[in-house]
Design an enzyme around this catalytic site. Structure first.
Site, mmCIF file in Angstrom:
data_model
loop_
_atom_site.group_PDB
_atom_site.id
_atom_site.type_symbol
_atom_site.label_atom_id
_atom_site.label_comp_id
_atom_site.label_asym_id
_atom_site.label_seq_id
_atom_site.Cartn_x
_atom_site.Cartn_y
_atom_site.Cartn_z
ATOM 1 N N ASP A 177 50.887 -20.584 -43.984
ATOM 2 C CA ASP A 177 51.803 -21.221 -44.927
ATOM 3 C C ASP A 177 52.426 -20.236 -45.907
ATOM 4 O OD1 ASP A 177 51.386 -23.973 -44.059
ATOM 5 O OD2 ASP A 177 49.364 -23.737 -44.864
ATOM 6 N N ASP A 220 38.602 -22.151 -52.480
ATOM 7 C CA ASP A 220 39.666 -21.488 -51.727
ATOM 8 C C ASP A 220 39.799 -20.024 -52.112
ATOM 9 O OD1 ASP A 220 41.797 -21.178 -49.989
ATOM 10 O OD2 ASP A 220 43.281 -21.901 -51.430
ATOM 11 N N ARG A 269 35.276 -13.128 -46.838
ATOM 12 C CA ARG A 269 36.298 -13.226 -45.791
ATOM 13 C C ARG A 269 35.782 -12.732 -44.442
ATOM 14 N NH1 ARG A 269 41.628 -14.242 -45.421
ATOM 15 N NH2 ARG A 269 41.774 -14.641 -47.648
ATOM 16 N N ARG A 300 33.548 -19.156 -44.151
ATOM 17 C CA ARG A 300 33.378 -18.812 -45.571
ATOM 18 C C ARG A 300 33.625 -20.008 -46.475
ATOM 19 N NH1 ARG A 300 38.501 -17.659 -48.151
ATOM 20 N NH2 ARG A 300 40.200 -17.649 -46.649
ATOM 21 N N GLY A 324 47.916 -21.857 -51.586
ATOM 22 C CA GLY A 324 46.991 -20.850 -51.089
ATOM 23 C C GLY A 324 46.983 -19.535 -51.837
#
Length: 498
Positions: A175, A266, A273, A279, A448
């Site tokens: 995105d 988030d 990661r 995760r 994000g």
């Protein structure tokens, strides 16, 4: 041969297929058929070529049952069918009529394609070569490819791109690149024309919330081939755009805003990661059992039917609207901040504002249903209803919260008694510090990426576009245009604009 259900025959001719003579037809409704084979030209036929006396039809068909592992949603595969015409005149007529039919569909002929080689599993380049490029070539679509080299590269390119050369912009990415393109288009001097260019996205990132929302709305799997076909077919739908303002600083959002639990998971899970998508689950458990609550308040304009949420307020007594002052007069100097889209023209003080005070576990605003391929955050969200869906949690026992988070894959979390789920037309976030530690604040996550970091938060020393303070969010209904898998008449209704 029986008359087709898809209209009168445009063409009807004897052809040779695999050495056998059979009747081939093309109907006005777009059905191409011969023998036992039927193709829907609008949905399945990509293009064709003529080689000698043969017409080679390039198309997509559904994979055989059992060859795809996504439930009842079927992957598309490429096929080539050869029809041998029995005379030169027939060959000329079929070539002409087929091309006329395809041209009349209004499909894009020239695309600008961003490929983000660094996002997600770093597979975008491979996905483009193996899944996207062959379909574009089969459809005779010309394209220019630009690999993104650094953060905001796509925004820079979109800001200066000669849009007259293209019928659309495609992002082979997650995105993030799509959001960069949106922001690049809206800061152009010619933004009113620029924002009309259709945008497409092929899943190649971590989240893929927008393309998942688009494909799922039509019952299709979130696969690169299906996303590419939705672009080639050229159907379009409008999309609401949210303008997030803090003083004169603006950011244009098309997916979501999170503050509290969802934002913390988030963004802070980035330290893990190396675990891949696991995760989020791993760090989500940590955050649930070490649950944080945040002071602050939200002020919003409820959509019709949601007026029972919050307490009505006189917003002029509660909020000073920076950046919402009267328009500049003709003799005032124009600055670079005056160029580009300035957000929807709304008299904020005349709206029916409501307020809810914290503390909060989570505030989540969504523009489309899916936040990621496995996260149906807002099951009732619509692409162009002029609203954002608000998912709010003020208080929730940890065990119930764990069960609630498990419902994100199908949207059932919104049915929890601990969740308030409503639609809002405008929104003000006034974030505060953590309840357990006033020296620490939170993170505001938009599409994000980190929009703002409070003191003592994860990587709080890093610079962000906005400060951890009041944000104003306004929605412009149907401002942007997306390539969509199927035609939705509701999204084609013209929206009056000032």
């Amino acid at each position: 041969m029986d008359q087709p259900e898809m209209g009168e025959f445009i063409l009807s001719e004897q052809v040779r297929v695999n050495g056998r003579i059979t009747a081939a037809t093309l109907s006005s409704g777009g059905e191409l058929g011969w023998g036992d084979r039927r193709l829907d030209v609008k949905k399945q036929v990509l293009g064709f070529s003529v080689e000698g006396s043969e017409i080679k039809i390039r198309a997509v068909v559904e994979a055989a049952a059992g060859s795809w592992c996504s439930g009842d949603k079927t992957k598309l595969i490429r096929k080539c069918f050869t029809l041998e015409l029995l005379s030169i005149d027939s060959l000329r007529l079929w070539s002409q009529k087929l091309q006329e039919y395809l041209d009349a569909l209004g499909r894009p002929k020239r695309l600008f394609v961003f490929v983000n080689p660094y996002g997600g599993k770093k597979s975008a380049s491979t996905i483009f070569v193996s899944d996207v490029k062959p379909l574009l070539d089969d459809a005779n679509v010309e394209y220019t490819v630009q690999e993104t080299k650094y953060q905001l590269h796509a925004k820079e390119v979109a800001r200066s791109l000669d849009l007259a050369k293209y019928d659309g912009i495609v992002c082979v990415s997650g995105d993030g690149i799509l959001v960069e393109v949106l922001n690049g288009l809206l800061i152009r001097e010619d933004w009113e024309n620029a924002i009309k260019i259709p945008l497409g996205v092929v899943p190649a990132g971590t989240g893929n919330g927008m393309v998942k929302s688009l494909l799922d709305s039509c019952g299709e799997p979130c696969a690169a081939s299906n996303a590419t076909m939705s672009i080639i077919r050229g159907h379009k739908r409008s999309l609401d755009v949210a303008t997030i303002s803090q003083g004169d600083t603006k950011f244009f959002s098309m997916l979501m805003l999170a503050w509290g639990l969802v934002a913390d998971i988030d963004i802070e899970s980035e330290k893990y990661r190396w675990m891949g998508s696991a995760r989020l689950d791993f760090y989500g458990l940590q955050r649930i059992f070490g649950l944080r609550k945040y002071n602050g308040s939200i002020i919003f304009v409820p959509a019709s039917g949601f007026e029972s949420y919050g307490e009505p307020i006189d917003v002029e007594k509660e909020v000073i609207f920076e950046g919402e002052s009267k328009p500049k007069s003709d003799d005032e100097p124009v600055t670079t901040q005056d160029y580009g889209y300035q957000g929807p023209k709304v008299d904020m003080k005349s709206l029916n504002w409501h307020k809810i005070n914290g503390p909060f576990v989570s505030i989540w605003l969504h523009n489309v249903p899916w936040g990621g391929e496995d996260t149906m955050a807002a099951p009732d969200a619509q692409f162009s209803d002029g609203c954002l869906d608000l998912i709010m949690i003020k208080d929730c026992p940890k065990l119930s919260l764990l069960m609630l988070m498990n419902g994100l894959n199908d949207g059932s979390h919104v049915k929890s008694p601990h969740v308030s789920y409503l639609k809002v037309k405008a929104f003000i976030l006034q974030p505060g510090p953590r309840v357990d530690d006033q020296a620490k604040a939170g993170i505001i996550d938009v599409d994000g990426e980190v929009l703002a970091r409070g003191k003592g938060s994860y990587k709080s020393e890093e610079k962000t576009l906005m400060s951890y303070d009041k944000l104003l969010i306004k929605v412009d209904q149907g401002l942007a245009t997306l390539f969509a898998s199927s035609l939705d008449l509701a999204d084609l209704i013209p929206i009056p604009r000032d």
